[in-house]
Design an enzyme around this catalytic site. Structure first.
Site, mmCIF file in Angstrom:
data_model
loop_
_atom_site.group_PDB
_atom_site.id
_atom_site.type_symbol
_atom_site.label_atom_id
_atom_site.label_comp_id
_atom_site.label_asym_id
_atom_site.label_seq_id
_atom_site.Cartn_x
_atom_site.Cartn_y
_atom_site.Cartn_z
ATOM 1 N N SER A 47 -59.648 -39.799 -45.500
ATOM 2 C CA SER A 47 -58.565 -39.486 -46.431
ATOM 3 C C SER A 47 -57.208 -39.927 -45.895
ATOM 4 O O SER A 47 -56.242 -40.053 -46.656
ATOM 5 C CB SER A 47 -58.533 -37.969 -46.695
ATOM 6 O OG SER A 47 -58.307 -37.257 -45.497
ATOM 7 N N LYS A 48 -57.119 -40.175 -44.595
ATOM 8 C CA LYS A 48 -55.840 -40.521 -43.986
ATOM 9 C C LYS A 48 -55.340 -41.905 -44.406
ATOM 10 O O LYS A 48 -54.158 -42.212 -44.221
ATOM 11 C CB LYS A 48 -55.938 -40.439 -42.463
ATOM 12 C CG LYS A 48 -56.262 -39.036 -41.938
ATOM 13 C CD LYS A 48 -55.215 -38.010 -42.330
ATOM 14 C CE LYS A 48 -55.476 -36.664 -41.657
ATOM 15 N NZ LYS A 48 -54.444 -35.663 -41.998
ATOM 16 N N ASP A 49 -56.217 -42.734 -44.968
ATOM 17 C CA ASP A 49 -55.752 -44.014 -45.518
ATOM 18 C C ASP A 49 -54.642 -43.789 -46.536
ATOM 19 O O ASP A 49 -53.689 -44.564 -46.632
ATOM 20 C CB ASP A 49 -56.901 -44.749 -46.221
ATOM 21 C CG ASP A 49 -57.878 -45.390 -45.259
ATOM 22 O OD1 ASP A 49 -57.700 -45.252 -44.032
ATOM 23 O OD2 ASP A 49 -58.830 -46.026 -45.743
#
Length: 345
Positions: A47-49
């Site tokens: 999710s850090k993208d």
């Protein structure tokens, strides 16, 4: 007449629009319907993208980042990988201060993406000069033309999920979602999604997942920072020994704590039962779902979404390694070790 080639200009265009996948075997005896938002389908496998791209592009729009600059960040691994990936495409140098708690797999991946990595001791206070927070700040002060992302205290962290993950979940559930369960570390994911969902329907219940050894659950309940809550734990990517301003605690209805051992076993169980190769933090989120179901939190007709934030490949030297599990005392007996390799001579 020639047709246009169906192609993406670069890997960054693949960020977001991750699938919602029904949990079948893991939730077959639960009350309600359960779905996983599987963030491993992002190109950087987490999710850090979303926050890496959003924060960097906002810095570009504001003229804070210019060609040739250096991006600096503190990370447990996933954010760093995403920042390194975005930096490659956009032409920035990348320096990452990483907690020693991060798996060797994560650290190797960061190096493979061209980042300069500083590995800092995990079990020190946030204001210790050796902590990854302080090391990142020092490097930012020393390096001209550097930008410190500072995900724990950056409102754009929340903003990224408000504009992407939240609307995706609302649309994918056709507005039927009743509960969101998500791990809280920086708090950007759960706060951003919650902000959007509660604007659509204030009755959506948002439940954060915290680790034993972290201060977040007690702070949510009392608004007091209690250092006595802090002790070492193994799960990466959730919990904190400080209070991140990227977390909007008013948007979270309650927290539930999970243990290192149960979360590790649950991550392995997800892989074996659902065919989803997810990370340690995803195991923690699913473990929280199990505990909430046992408490009677859900009822028939509920539509529950749990966020699986990352991919199992980041944990090959940890939760998916029998030796590591044994060394942590997570196997009660040798018979629990799931050895399935046979060498033919």
């Amino acid at each position: 007449m020639k047709k246009d080639i169906q192609v993406f200009d670069n890997v960054l265009q693949l960020i977001g629009k991750t699938p919602l996948i029904k949990l079948n075997k893991m939730a077959q005896d639960f009350d309600g319907d359960f779905y996983a938002k599987v963030e491993a389908f992002n190109p950087g496998h987490s999710s850090k993208d979303r926050i890496a791209l959003h924060i960097i592009e906002e810095a570009e729009r504001q003229g804070i980042l210019t060609p040739g600059d250096t991006i600096i960040e503190t990370t447990s691994g996933n954010t760093g990988f995403s920042i390194a990936m975005v930096s490659i495409i956009k032409g920035y140098e990348c320096i990452l201060a990483v907690s020693s708690k991060s798996s060797a797999d994560k650290i190797d991946m960061l190096k493979s993406m061209g980042a300069q990595v500083y590995v800092c001791p995990a079990n020190v206070s946030a204001d210790d000069p050796r902590s990854y927070y302080q090391v990142a700040k020092r490097l930012h002060d020393e390096i001209k033309g550097s930008v410190y992302i500072n995900q724990y205290f950056n409102a754009l962290n929340l903003d990224a999920h408000y504009h992407t993950t939240g609307p995706e979940i609302w649309e994918q559930t056709e507005g039927q979602i009743t509960h969101l369960v998500a791990c809280s570390g920086t708090g950007g994911t759960i706060s951003g999604i919650s902000k959007y969902l509660k604007e659509q329907n204030p009755n959506v219940q948002v439940i954060g997942v915290d680790a034993y050894g972290s201060v977040l659950k007690k702070y949510h309940e009392t608004r007091e920072f209690d250092e006595k809550e802090i002790y070492p734990y193994r799960i990466e990517g959730l919990g904190k020994n400080l209070i991140p301003t990227a977390t909007d605690f008013d948007l979270i209805d309650r927290f539930v704590k999970v243990s290192d051992e149960e979360s590790a076993h649950t991550a392995r169980e997800i892989s074996r039962s659902e065919g989803l190769f997810v990370g340690y933090t995803s195991g923690a989120a699913m473990q929280a779902l199990k505990q909430l179901n046992e408490e009677g939190t859900f009822k028939t007709g509920d539509k529950v979404v749990v966020v699986f934030p990352d991919h199992g490949s980041r944990y090959m030297s940890k939760v998916y390694n029998d030796k590591w599990m044994e060394d942590q005392g997570f196997f009660d007996s040798q018979t629990e070790m799931t050895e399935k390799i046979q060498y033919v001579k």
